[in-house]
Design an enzyme around this catalytic site. Structure first.
Site, PDB file in Angstrom:
ATOM      1  N   TRP A  34       0.819  -1.529   0.230  1.00 43.20           N
ATOM      2  CA  TRP A  34       0.533   0.070   0.467  1.00 43.20           C
ATOM      3  C   TRP A  34       0.571   0.986   0.278  1.00 43.20           C
ATOM      4  CZ3 TRP A  34      -0.518  -3.995   3.672  1.00 43.20           C
ATOM      5  CH2 TRP A  34       0.174  -3.795   4.969  1.00 43.20           C
ATOM      6  N   ARG A  35       2.181   1.024   0.235  1.00 42.39           N
ATOM      7  CA  ARG A  35       3.168   2.489  -0.070  1.00 42.39           C
ATOM      8  C   ARG A  35       3.506   2.524  -1.517  1.00 42.39           C
ATOM      9  NH1 ARG A  35       6.430   0.729   5.125  1.00 42.39           N
ATOM     10  NH2 ARG A  35       5.075   1.234   6.707  1.00 42.39           N
ATOM     11  N   GLU A  47      -5.694   0.593   5.848  1.00 39.66           N
ATOM     12  CA  GLU A  47      -5.797   1.154   6.967  1.00 39.66           C
ATOM     13  C   GLU A  47      -6.976   0.334   7.755  1.00 39.66           C
ATOM     14  OE1 GLU A  47      -4.104   2.967   8.964  1.00 39.66           O
ATOM     15  OE2 GLU A  47      -2.372   2.682   7.277  1.00 39.66           O
ATOM     16  N   GLY A  91     -10.748 -11.708   9.989  1.00 37.68           N
ATOM     17  CA  GLY A  91     -11.688 -11.074  11.209  1.00 37.68           C
ATOM     18  C   GLY A  91     -12.337 -10.238  10.664  1.00 37.68           C
ATOM     19  N   CYS A 202       9.986  -1.161  18.836  1.00 42.67           N
ATOM     20  CA  CYS A 202      10.139  -0.508  20.221  1.00 42.67           C
ATOM     21  C   CYS A 202       8.089  -1.225  20.303  1.00 42.67           C
ATOM     22  CB  CYS A 202       9.193   0.838  19.942  1.00 42.67           C
ATOM     23  SG  CYS A 202       8.713   1.530  21.627  1.00 42.67           S
TER      24      CYS A 202
HETATM   25  N1  ADE Z   1      -0.645   0.316  10.041  1.00 41.96           N
HETATM   26  C1  ADE Z   1      -1.121   0.331   9.702  1.00 41.96           C
HETATM   27  N2  ADE Z   1      -1.005   1.353   9.259  1.00 41.96           N
HETATM   28  C2  ADE Z   1       0.052   1.428   8.521  1.00 41.96           C
HETATM   29  C3  ADE Z   1       1.270   1.764   7.646  1.00 41.96           C
HETATM   30  N3  ADE Z   1       0.665   2.558   7.011  1.00 41.96           N
HETATM   31  N4  ADE Z   1       1.856   1.239   7.447  1.00 41.96           N
HETATM   32  C4  ADE Z   1       2.785   0.551   8.188  1.00 41.96           C
HETATM   33  N5  ADE Z   1       1.437  -0.633   9.412  1.00 41.96           N
HETATM   34  C5  ADE Z   1       0.535   0.178   9.647  1.00 41.96           C
END
Ligand code: ADE
Length: 372
Positions: A34-35, A47, A91, A202
């Site tokens: 999604w990036r 999200e 889920g 973390c």
């Molecule tokens: N958790 C929620 N949104 C995220 C994202 N864009 N990248 C990584 N972890 C996530």
């Protein structure tokens, strides 16, 4: 940035923290699907999926979902059952139902486009404060802080927050502390870097402070013997345990399945007839009672087909499975059908129902998990 923000002292968060964090993220960011392109629809789907699902588990669901429903319009056109099928195994099915509802609202009112403000996003079904802020910053570059579970943990440790992060007041306090050092033009990277740090370094139980790029700015690290004691968590409640009896009725190579009501647990998914075993009942008595109540039939012999156990996130189940002889005529209704093997590939099924099917030797039924 205001002078107070530039100084960054009123919040107790050093402005150097953002700089060090972003530098680390620049070299350590994971190439998540999604990036790749900041398409608002893909960001929104990811999200929603990530709200209750870990990144590695979410990845195959995301890829399959956006391949089948690549746009808001494609999602809005799909049936609820199909959308649930693509969510099967992830889920929290209410997320998928509301995602589809929101897509329909967007097509009806906004030509299929997502709003680009936090307020506009929050008006959509299933979009809460976090998701609205995440989409606003990640997809539209708005300078807002978005903290999900990982981010809340990280922020609580940085600022030595002793309150419960489940409280709205604590969340908004953490958000404003981080907003004081948020570089406006890099809000998307900042928010994702905070999550990434929480997911990879973390972590909840065993933070790896030795390799943390911002350890020197972290109050929990500097002031506490064990930074993992923050954030405080209320004592965990035990998951309720449900004992139920279910009946597999088979006729001419078809199985009788019923659709659960749309709202509530596992809403809209299809399962075998059955229900809870009441106190004082044997599993077989429960199975007979349920068939009488749900289908109005008295089965002949019931033979035990074993016990299937499954742990959902909110409860665990122990299903006593029976096979029944011919119960007499049971007609289909909108929420009941005699399903063929092909139907099983299309209908959304709870994980426990999938397990029953496998235990009876029926083929794979379409979830991402089943395909791996
Ligand atoms: N958790 C929620 N949104 C995220 C994202 N864009 N990248 C990584 N972890 C996530």
């Amino acid at each position: 940035m205001s002078p107070a923000r530039r100084a960054g002292t009123s919040s107790g968060v050093s402005p150097r923290l953002a700089y060090d964090l972003l530098r680390w993220f620049g070299t350590h960011r994971r190439p998540l699907p999604w990036r790749s392109a900041r398409d608002p629809y893909r960001v929104w789907v990811s999200e929603v999926l990530l709200q209750q699902t870990r990144v590695e588990q979410a990845r195959p669901y995301f890829e399959r979902f956006v391949r089948r429903f690549p746009t808001v319009r494609a999602l809005a056109r799909a049936s609820e059952a199909e959308v649930l099928k693509f969510w099967q195994g992830a889920g929290y099915y209410g997320r998928a139902r509301r995602l589809r509802q929101a897509a329909r609202v967007l097509v009806r009112d906004q030509e299929g486009r997502l709003p680009s403000t936090v307020e506009g996003l929050e008006r959509l079904p299933g979009v809460g404060p976090y998701t609205a802020r995440a989409v606003a910053s990640l997809a539209f570059g708005l300078p807002v802080v978005a903290l999900e579970a990982n981010g809340l943990r990280v922020a609580a440790r940085w600022t030595r927050e002793e309150g419960l992060v489940s409280s709205a007041a604590v969340r908004s306090r953490l958000e404003s502390r981080l907003a004081s050092v948020l570089p406006d033009e890099r809000a998307a990277d900042f928010n994702e870097a905070v999550m990434e740090l929480g997911e990879t370094i973390c972590t909840a139980a065993a933070p790896r402070c030795g390799i943390c790029p911002v350890a020197r700015h972290c109050r929990a690290r500097r002031e506490l013997e064990d930074p993992a004691t923050l954030p405080r968590v209320p004592a965990a409640r035990r998951r309720p345990h449900v004992r139920a009896a279910v009946v597999v009725l088979e006729r001419k190579g078809r199985l009788l399945l019923q659709r659960r009501p749309s709202s509530g647990l596992l809403g809209g998914l299809w399962e075998f007839p059955g229900g809870k075993i009441e106190p004082g009942e044997t599993p077989e008595q429960a199975a007979r009672r349920e068939l009488r109540e749900e289908l109005g039939v008295e089965p002949g012999t019931l033979s035990s087909a074993g016990i299937v156990r499954h742990g959902y996130s909110h409860f665990t189940v122990e299903l006593h499975v029976f096979r029944a002889g011919n119960p007499g005529p049971v007609g289909p209704t909108p929420t009941r059908r005699w399903a063929t093997p092909k139907d099983l590939e299309r209908l959304p099924l709870p994980r426990a129902t999938e397990k029953i099917l496998s235990s009876l030797g029926w083929p794979a039924h379409g979830s991402v998990r089943g395909k791996r």
